[in-house]
Design a protein around this motif. Structure first.
Motif, mmCIF file in Angstrom:
data_model
loop_
_atom_site.group_PDB
_atom_site.id
_atom_site.type_symbol
_atom_site.label_atom_id
_atom_site.label_comp_id
_atom_site.label_asym_id
_atom_site.label_seq_id
_atom_site.Cartn_x
_atom_site.Cartn_y
_atom_site.Cartn_z
ATOM 1 N N ASP A 48 81.976 -17.173 124.598
ATOM 2 C CA ASP A 48 81.525 -16.198 125.586
ATOM 3 C C ASP A 48 80.387 -16.795 126.411
ATOM 4 O OD1 ASP A 48 80.304 -13.961 126.925
ATOM 5 O OD2 ASP A 48 81.591 -12.725 125.657
ATOM 6 N N LEU A 71 77.469 -13.566 120.164
ATOM 7 C CA LEU A 71 76.942 -12.765 121.267
ATOM 8 C C LEU A 71 75.546 -12.265 120.956
ATOM 9 C CD1 LEU A 71 79.956 -10.584 122.295
ATOM 10 C CD2 LEU A 71 78.736 -12.244 123.663
ATOM 11 N N GLU A 86 79.145 -2.527 121.426
ATOM 12 C CA GLU A 86 79.071 -3.943 121.796
ATOM 13 C C GLU A 86 79.723 -4.175 123.140
ATOM 14 O OE1 GLU A 86 80.564 -6.880 119.068
ATOM 15 O OE2 GLU A 86 79.597 -5.883 117.374
ATOM 16 N N MET A 87 79.184 -5.125 123.856
ATOM 17 C CA MET A 87 79.845 -5.523 125.102
ATOM 18 C C MET A 87 79.797 -7.038 125.211
ATOM 19 S SD MET A 87 79.036 -4.549 129.059
ATOM 20 C CE MET A 87 79.633 -2.880 129.001
ATOM 21 N N ASP A 88 80.914 -7.623 125.609
ATOM 22 C CA ASP A 88 80.916 -9.067 125.843
ATOM 23 C C ASP A 88 81.332 -9.328 127.291
ATOM 24 O OD1 ASP A 88 83.603 -8.686 125.973
ATOM 25 O OD2 ASP A 88 84.098 -9.870 124.195
ATOM 26 N N SER A 89 81.615 -10.572 127.613
ATOM 27 C CA SER A 89 81.929 -10.898 129.000
ATOM 28 C C SER A 89 83.200 -10.211 129.486
ATOM 29 C CB SER A 89 82.064 -12.411 129.165
ATOM 30 O OG SER A 89 80.805 -13.006 129.027
ATOM 31 N N ALA A 90 84.134 -10.005 128.580
ATOM 32 C CA ALA A 90 85.353 -9.308 128.974
ATOM 33 C C ALA A 90 84.988 -7.888 129.405
ATOM 34 C CB ALA A 90 86.355 -9.288 127.822
ATOM 35 N N LEU A 126 78.144 -15.514 127.887
ATOM 36 C CA LEU A 126 76.887 -14.836 127.579
ATOM 37 C C LEU A 126 76.065 -15.614 126.554
ATOM 38 C CD1 LEU A 126 77.914 -11.112 127.141
ATOM 39 C CD2 LEU A 126 76.109 -11.952 128.631
ATOM 40 N N ALA A 174 89.760 -5.058 125.701
ATOM 41 C CA ALA A 174 89.813 -5.210 127.157
ATOM 42 C C ALA A 174 91.189 -4.875 127.748
ATOM 43 C CB ALA A 174 89.392 -6.616 127.548
ATOM 44 N N MET A 176 87.684 -12.574 140.332
ATOM 45 C CA MET A 176 88.760 -11.772 139.750
ATOM 46 C C MET A 176 89.775 -11.375 140.806
ATOM 47 S SD MET A 176 86.699 -9.570 137.012
ATOM 48 C CE MET A 176 85.918 -8.561 138.199
ATOM 49 N N GLN A 236 83.357 -7.967 132.787
ATOM 50 C CA GLN A 236 84.375 -8.133 133.840
ATOM 51 C C GLN A 236 85.036 -6.814 134.179
ATOM 52 O OE1 GLN A 236 85.891 -12.687 133.762
ATOM 53 N NE2 GLN A 236 87.059 -11.310 132.487
ATOM 54 N N LEU A 237 85.209 -5.953 133.170
ATOM 55 C CA LEU A 237 85.801 -4.641 133.434
ATOM 56 C C LEU A 237 84.883 -3.825 134.351
ATOM 57 C CD1 LEU A 237 87.273 -3.685 129.946
ATOM 58 C CD2 LEU A 237 88.531 -4.281 132.009
ATOM 59 N N MET A 240 94.856 -8.487 137.358
ATOM 60 C CA MET A 240 93.841 -9.098 136.505
ATOM 61 C C MET A 240 94.276 -9.077 135.038
ATOM 62 S SD MET A 240 89.904 -7.933 136.284
ATOM 63 C CE MET A 240 89.073 -7.923 134.718
ATOM 64 N N ALA A 265 92.784 -8.912 131.579
ATOM 65 C CA ALA A 265 91.465 -8.539 131.071
ATOM 66 C C ALA A 265 90.925 -9.528 130.051
ATOM 67 C CB ALA A 265 91.511 -7.139 130.476
ATOM 68 N N ILE A 316 86.594 -8.205 124.240
ATOM 69 C CA ILE A 316 87.917 -8.754 124.548
ATOM 70 C C ILE A 316 89.017 -8.100 123.704
ATOM 71 C CG2 ILE A 316 87.598 -10.694 122.954
ATOM 72 C CD1 ILE A 316 89.248 -12.343 125.081
ATOM 73 N N ASP A 319 83.657 -0.171 121.403
ATOM 74 C CA ASP A 319 83.180 -1.437 121.944
ATOM 75 C C ASP A 319 83.905 -1.784 123.233
ATOM 76 O OD1 ASP A 319 81.525 -1.649 119.817
ATOM 77 O OD2 ASP A 319 82.820 -3.002 118.666
ATOM 78 N N GLU A 351 71.089 -5.372 127.721
ATOM 79 C CA GLU A 351 70.720 -6.757 127.452
ATOM 80 C C GLU A 351 71.739 -7.720 128.070
ATOM 81 O OE1 GLU A 351 69.957 -9.447 123.538
ATOM 82 O OE2 GLU A 351 69.681 -7.275 123.269
ATOM 83 N N VAL A 352 72.995 -7.360 127.900
ATOM 84 C CA VAL A 352 74.058 -8.190 128.465
ATOM 85 C C VAL A 352 73.967 -8.224 129.984
ATOM 86 C CG1 VAL A 352 76.545 -8.246 128.856
ATOM 87 C CG2 VAL A 352 75.662 -7.923 126.542
ATOM 88 N N LEU A 397 87.396 -17.002 127.031
ATOM 89 C CA LEU A 397 87.185 -15.804 126.204
ATOM 90 C C LEU A 397 88.190 -15.755 125.069
ATOM 91 C CD1 LEU A 397 86.530 -13.137 128.986
ATOM 92 C CD2 LEU A 397 84.859 -14.407 127.640
ATOM 93 N N LEU A 453 84.597 -15.812 135.426
ATOM 94 C CA LEU A 453 83.189 -15.860 135.775
ATOM 95 C C LEU A 453 82.688 -17.275 136.087
ATOM 96 C CD1 LEU A 453 81.896 -13.421 133.023
ATOM 97 C CD2 LEU A 453 82.325 -12.903 135.425
#
Lengths: 746, 108, 122
Positions: free
Chosen positions: A179, C121, B55-59, A181, B29, A202, B62-63, A208, A210, B26, B23, B89-90, A174, A215
Motif C-alpha cells: 500500500d 498500514l 480501517e481505510m487503505d489506498s483502495a 500509504l 473495494a 483513474m 481511491q473510492l 475502474m 477497485a 481492498i 472497513d 490519518e490516511v 494493491l 495513484l
C-alpha cells in the motif's frame, strides 16, 4: 549483496554503453569526421553520466561529465579528432569503466592508482576544453576525485533544497498487498515531507477496477539521507513502480528530463512541480524555453507562461493557456517519434530461459497430443491438432528468436584486442569482420566469447609474422585477420582466418615429440598434425606470452566448443595462413528431430543433418556389405548400424530368420561428409527438447543428449557429427565404450 | 460492510446521503464499487458518513476520489461526515484533507 | 487497534526474536511453525502482514504463499519472506508467487521493523 534491481540494470546498461563507446572510438580512428559516430559517442557517455547520477555515483558523474564536455566540443566541431584524442578518449572510457565498477562494488574510497589515473586523465581532457570562455571553464572544471563537489556548484541547479521524488504506482501494487500509504508514512522516517501531491489516474467509475492502483505522487523531501537510503524505502515496490529521485539543487536539465519521463502531460507536471515548490516559475520557464528551442519554434512563446494558479493542479484542464499546451504537445510529438525509433524492452535472461523451457514442455505435450489425435482416427481432431502444431512451431521459433543475438557484438570485442596486439608486437594487423549480423542463441554467444578470444590471440601470437618476415616472403606488410560467420544447415560457422605463416609442420612435430605426444619417426598426415595442437599440454609458443595466456591450451578451447555441441576444423597452408572454423548449433534447447527405432529403443537424429532415407536392401549391394559401405546411386558411403554401436539387440536384423525386419538407412550429412545410419524403423519427424545427459552417460560416445517423447518414453539423441567423423576416419566405427542402454535406463 | 441511503437522498435535488459501515479496504473495494457506481450515476452531490468506517487503505481512498470528480465534463461533489481518526490519518498522509469537504469533528 | 502480524518459521528461536521485536513495537503477533500450521491460523483473524520463512517442513514458504493467494479473505495481505544471503534467487521465486517483500537473514530488529513499517498500514 545488493538487492537493487536498478543497480543491476545500471551495471548491464553501462557495460553495453562502454562497449559501444569502445567500438565507436576504434571506428572513429579510421573515420574521424563521421558525425554519426561522434554523436553516438556523445550519447553513450551522456547516458552513463545520467544513470550514474540516478544512483548518486558522484565520482562517475564527475568524470563522465568531463569526458562528455570534450566529446560535446568534438561534436560541435570545436575540437578535431586528431593526435592523441582517440587514445585519450579510449583511456578515459577505461577509467570510466573502472569508476563504475568501483561504484557498483560499493567501495567508499578509490585506491591511489585510480585517483592518480583520474587526475592525469582529467588534466589531459581539460586541455581540450581550455580555450573555453573562462567563466564556463571554471564552473565546469573537474575537481579532484577525492573531493566531490555539490551538484549546485557544478551546473546551474534549481533552488529547491529538497529531494524530489516522483512515484507512479503500478496497477498491481494493491493486489500484491503493498500500500503506497505505508511507504509514504515510512518516508517520514527518512526526512520531512515538505510537499506531497497525490495524483490519480483513474478511469471512469464504470471502467475502474477497485482493486487496481491508480495513484501517483510528487514529493519534496527535506532530508540529509543519501539517494540509496531514499530509494531503499521503495525497494519492495520498485518492480511495479516508476520511481524518479532527484537530489537537492539538481540541474534544471534533470527536471526537464524528469518531466519528459513522467507519463502525464508535460505542462501538467510542470504546473504541479511549480505549485509544489519543486521548481520556481522561471526555472520551469527555462525548461520550456529549452523545448521550444529544440523544436525550432519561436523562443518568444516561452515568455507567455501562465501565472501560477492557486489550485494544486492535480486534475487535467487546470492548466489553461493553450500556447503552453501547444508547445508541450509539439514537443511530445517529437518525443513520441524518438521513442518509436527505439522501442526495446529489457527482459531478464532468466525469464527468457523460463519461457524457452515452457515452450519446450509445450512442444513435447503438443507432439503427444498430435500422436493421440492421429491414433484416434478422428479427422477433425487431427486437423485441429495439426493447426495447433503449426502454431506451437511458430511459438517455438519466436521464443528461440527472442534469445537470438548477433555474433557481431562478440566480434567487435576483438577490435580492441587486435589494436593493442598490433601496437605491442609492432605488427600491422587489419581486422576484417564479416557476417556480423549472423544470429545465434544468446546462451551460445555467451559461451563462445572466451574460446574465440583464445583463438584470436593464438592466431595473432603464433600465426602472424613480423613486418620483416612478411617483406621477405613478398607479402603485403599489413596482416589481415578475418572474422567471418554464416549459417549452414542448422549451425552457425565462425571462421578465424589469418594470412600469416600457417601451422608450421616442423614446429608442431618437434613440440609434440618433446611433450611425448607422438613417437619418433611416427608418420602423421597433415590433418593429424593439425589435430595435435588441440592435445592437452601442447603449446608451441617458445615462452608463454601474455597474449595467448598461460596454462590454458587449445585443448580447453576444444573442450569448451565440444560442450556446446560444436566442433573445430583447422585448415592451413604453410606460408599462406590458417583458417580455423568453428561449427556450432544455433540453439541448445530444441531441435527438429527424426525419430527412428532400433530394437526396442527410440533414437532421435537431428533432422537438419538428415539427407534422405532409403531402404537398406536397395543400396546394400553384396560386394559392399562386408566393407561397411553402401552404393548410393553410384556414391560410396560408409555406414554403421546404430544397433551395433549402442548394442541394442535388434530382433530381426541379420540372424533371426522368423521375421526379417526391413532395415532402413538414414543418410546423414555433416560438414560435407555423408554417412549412413542403419536403423530398424523410421518413425518420422519429431520436435525434440534436449535434456542434458547425466554423468552416467559421460563416457558414452555417439550420444549428444536425451529427450522425453510424448508418451513419456526416453529417447537418446544421436551425436551424428561424432559418429560421422568416426566412420569417415576409420571406414568402420570403433566400438568405444558401448553401453547397454536397456540397463542404464532402469 | 453495509452501505445505506439516508434520509435526505433525493433525485430531484441530486443529493445522495450514504452511511458506510465496515472497513474500506481492498477486500471490500470491489463490492463497494458495485454499490457506489449506480449512486454515482444517479446523483450529483454526495454526503458520505464515515463514522462506521474502521480501517481505510489506498483502495478505500481511491473510492473516495472516484466520487469527487470535476473534470472530464463531470461535476460531482463529495462531503465527508464524521470521519474517525484512522481515516483522517490516511487522508492527511496523502494531503487530501483540503481536497475533500470534511465536516464535523471526528467521533472517537 | 493494534495490527496483527503472522510469523511463520520452523525455528522457534526466529519466531521468538521476531515476536519479541514486533510486540515491543506494539503489534499483535500470531505464530506458526510451518505453512500448513499457518494456514490453519488464517481462520477469520484479521492479519495485516505475514512474515514467512522459505524452507519449512510440511509446507514450504512458496507453497504457503500460493495458498494464501487463494484465500478470499487473505489474498491481499502483504507477505514478507525471510531469506538468507545464499538464497537470493528465492526472492524472485517469492515475488512470482506473490510475496513482494523480503528480509535477508541475519537481521537486527531495526531492519525487521523498517520492513514491517513499509508494509503495514498506519
Amino acid at each position: 549483496m545488493n538487492l537493487d534491481a536498478g543497480l543491476q540494470a545500471f551495471s548491464e546498461e553501462s557495460r553495453e554503453l562502454l562497449q559501444s563507446m569502445e567500438d565507436t572510438l576504434l571506428q572513429l580512428e579510421a573515420k574521424p569526421d563521421d558525425d554519426d559516430l561522434i554523436n553516438g559517442l556523445f550519447r553513450a557517455v551522456h547516458t552513463v553520466k545520467g544513470s550514474a547520477g540516478l544512483f548518486g555515483f558522484d565520482r562517475v558523474v564527475e568524470f563522465a561529465h568531463l569526458a562528455e564536455s570534450v566529446m560535446g566540443r568534438v561534436r560541435d566541431h570545436q575540437v578535431a579528432v586528431a593526435n592523441d584524442l582517440p587514445s585519450l578518449l579510449l583511456e578515459s572510457r577505461d577509467h570510466l569503466g573502472l569508476l563504475i565498477e568501483q561504484a557498483l562494488d560499493g567501495k567508499p574510497d578509490p585506491d591511489e592508482d585510480s585517483i592518480r589515473t583520474g587526475k592525469a586523465l582529467s588534466a589531459r581532457l581539460q586541455r581540450h576544453l581550455s580555450d573555453r570562455p573562462a567563466g564556463e571553464a571554471q564552473s565546469r572544471s573537474i575537481p579532484a576525485p577525492t573531493a566531490p563537489v555539490l551538484p549546485a556548484r557544478r551546473e546551474a541547479g534549481v533552488e529547491n533544497r529538497c529531494w524530489h521524488i516522483s512515484l507512479r504506482f503500478g496497477t498491481e501494487v494493491l493486489r500484491n498487498g503493498m500500500d503506497p500509504l505505508s511507504f509514504i508514512r515510512y518516508l517520514n522516517t527518512a526526512g520531512e515531507i515538505v510537499n506531497l501531491t497525490t495524483l490519480e489516474a483513474m478511469p471512469d467509475p464504470a471502467e475502474m477496477d477497485a482493486e487496481s492502483c491508480y495513484l501517483g505522487f510528487e514529493i519534496d523531501l527535506n532530508s540529509a539521507a543519501d539517494k540509496e537510503a531514499i530509494a531503499s524505502v521503495f525497494e519492495f515496490v520498485q518492480d511495479d513502480c516508476l520511481i524518479h529521485i532527484l537530489p537537492p539543487n539538481s540541474p534544471i536539465a534533470s527536471y526537464g528530463e524528469l518531466i519528459e519521463a513522467l507519463p502525464e502531460e508535460n505542462a501538467r507536471i510542470g504546473e504541479i512541480l511549480r505549485a509544489g515548490g519543486a521548481l520556481t516559475e522561471s526555472e520551469f520557464g527555462t525548461i520550456l524555453a529549452g523545448w521550444e528551442k529544440r523544436l525550432g519554434g519561436a523562443g518568444g512563446e516561452a515568455e507567455s507562461m501562465p501565472e501560477p494558479s492557486g489550485d494544486a493542479g492535480i486534475r487535467p484542464g487546470v492548466v489553461e493557456p493553450s500556447i503552453v499546451n501547444a508547445g508541450a504537445d509539439k514537443y511530445k510529438k517529437v518525443k513520441e517519434h524518438k521513442e518509436e525509433e527505439n522501442q526495446v524492452v529489457r527482459v531478464s535472461a532468466a525469464k527468457l530461459e523460463d519461457l524457452v523451457n515452457l515452450v519446450g514442455e509445450l512442444v513435447i505435450s503438443g507432439a503427444n497430443t498430435n500422436l493421440l489425435a492421429r491414433r484416434s482416427g478422428g479427422r477433425r481432431l487431427a486437423d485441429a491438432t495439426e493447426t495447433l502444431a503449426g502454431l506451437v512451431e511458430n511459438i517455438r521459433d519466436t521464443a528461440l528468436s527472442l534469445r537470438m543475438v548477433e555474433i557481431g557484438t562478440t566480434f567487435n570485442r576483438f577490435r580492441r584486442v587486435v589494436r593493442e596486439v598490433s601496437r605491442e608486437l609492432g605488427k600491422e594487423i587489419d581486422l576484417v569482420i564479416s557476417g556480423g549480423d549472423t544470429g545465434l542463441d544468446k546462451t551460445v554467444a555467451d559461451k563462445i566469447g572466451d574460446p574465440l578470444m583464445h583463438l584470436v590471440r593464438n592466431a595473432l601470437d603464433h600465426g602472424i609474422e613480423t613486418p620483416a618476415e612478411r617483406e621477405s616472403a613478398g607479402k603485403p606488410l599489413t596482416e589481415t585477420l578475418h572474422l567471418n560467420a554464416y549459417h549452414d544447415s542448422g549451425s552457425i560457422v565462425i571462421e578465424i582466418c589469418d594470412d600469416g605463416r600457417g601451422l608450421v609442420r616442423e614446429k608442431i612435430l618437434a613440440k609434440a615429440l618433446e611433450k611425448q605426444l607422438i613417437k619418433e619417426n611416427q608418420s602423421l598426415t597433415d590433418s593429424e598434425i593439425q589435430r595435435l595442437i588441440f592435445e592437452p599440454g601442447f603449446s608451441t609458443a617458445e615462452q608463454a606470452t601474455n597474449l595467448s595466456g598461460r596454462g590454458v591450451g587449445m585443448d580447453v578451447v576444444l573442450r569448451n566448443i565440444a560442450a556446446l555441441r560444436g566442433r573445430i576444423d583447422v585448415e592451413s597452408t604453410p606460408g599462406e595462413g590458417a583458417k580455423i572454423s568453428i561449427r556450432l548449433p544455433l540453439t541448445l534447447a530444441i531441435i527438429d528431430g527424426f525419430l527412428v527405432q532400433v530394437g526396442k529403443s527410440s533414437y532421435v537424429i537431428p533432422l537438419d543433418l538428415v539427407d534422405e532415407c532409403v531402404e537398406f536392401s536397395e543400396v546394400a549391394s553384396e560386394s559392399y556389405q562386408d566393407s561397411q559401405h553402401i552404393n548410393l546411386r553410384g556414391e560410396i558411403l560408409p555406414y554403421i548400424r546404430l544397433g551395433e554401436v549402442f548394442k541394442c539387440h535388434t530382433p530381426g536384423a541379420r540372424d533371426s530368420q522368423s521375421q526379417k525386419v526391413r532395415e532402413n538407412i538414414v543418410v546423414t550429412r555433416y560438414a560435407g561428409q555423408k554417412a549412413g545410419l542403419v536403423v530398424d524403423e523410421l518413425l518420422g519427424e519429431h520436435q525434440t527438447v534436449i535434456k542434458p545427459l547425466g554423468t552416467i552417460f559421460k563416457n558414452v560416445k555417439g550420444l549428444s543428449g536425451a529427450t522425453i517423447l510424448g508418451s513419456g518414453e526416453v529417447a537418446m539423441i544421436v551425436d551424428v557429427p561424432g559418429l560421422v567423423s568416426r566412420v569417415s576416419e576409420s571406414g568402420c566405427p570403433q566400438r568405444t565404450n558401448p553401453v547397454n542402454l536397456e540397463e542404464v535406463r532402469h | 460492510m453495509k452501505i445505506t441511503k439516508q434520509k435526505g437522498t433525493s433525485k430531484s435535488t441530486g443529493l445522495c446521503r450514504l452511511q458506510i459501515e465496515g472497513d474500506m479496504t481492498i477486500y471490500q473495494a470491489a463490492e463497494m464499487m458495485e454499490k457506489f457506481v449506480p449512486c454515482w450515476n444517479d446523483y450529483r452531490e454526495f454526503e458520505l458518513n464515515l463514522s462506521g468506517v474502521g480501517e481505510m487503505d489506498s483502495a478505500g481512498v481511491q473510492l473516495l476520489l472516484m466520487f469527487d470528480r470535476k473534470s472530464e465534463g463531470y461535476d460531482k461533489k463529495v462531503r465527508l461526515l464524521e470521519i474517525r481518526e484512522a481515516v483522517s490519518e490516511v487522508l492527511n498522509l496523502y494531503r487530501l484533507g483540503q481536497r475533500f469537504d470534511i465536516q464535523t469533528s471526528p467521533r472517537q | 487497534m493494534s495490527k496483527t502480524i503472522l510469523i511463520v518459521d520452523d525455528s522457534a528461536s526466529v519466531r521468538t526474536v521476531v515476536a519479541t521485536a514486533l510486540k515491543g513495537a506494539g503489534y499483535s503477533v500470531v505464530d506458526a511453525c510451518d505453512g500448513r500450521d499457518a494456514l490453519s491460523k488464517l481462520n477469520g483473524t484479521k492479519v495485516h502482514l505475514i512474515i514467512s520463512d522459505f524452507n519449512m517442513p510440511n509446507m514450504d514458504g512458496i507453497a504457503f504463499v500460493k495458498e494464501v493467494k487463494k484465500l478470499p479473505n487473505y489474498k491481499f495481505t502483504p507477505i514478507c519472506m525471510l531469506t538468507t544471503e545464499s538464497e537470493q534467487s528465492k526472492i524472485q521465486e517469492g515475488k512470482d508467487a506473490g510475496a513482494k517483500a523480503w528480509i535477508v537473514k541475519p537481521f537486527q530488529p531495526p531492519k525487521l521493523l523498517a520492513a514491517v513499517e513499509k508494509l503495514v498500514l498506519p
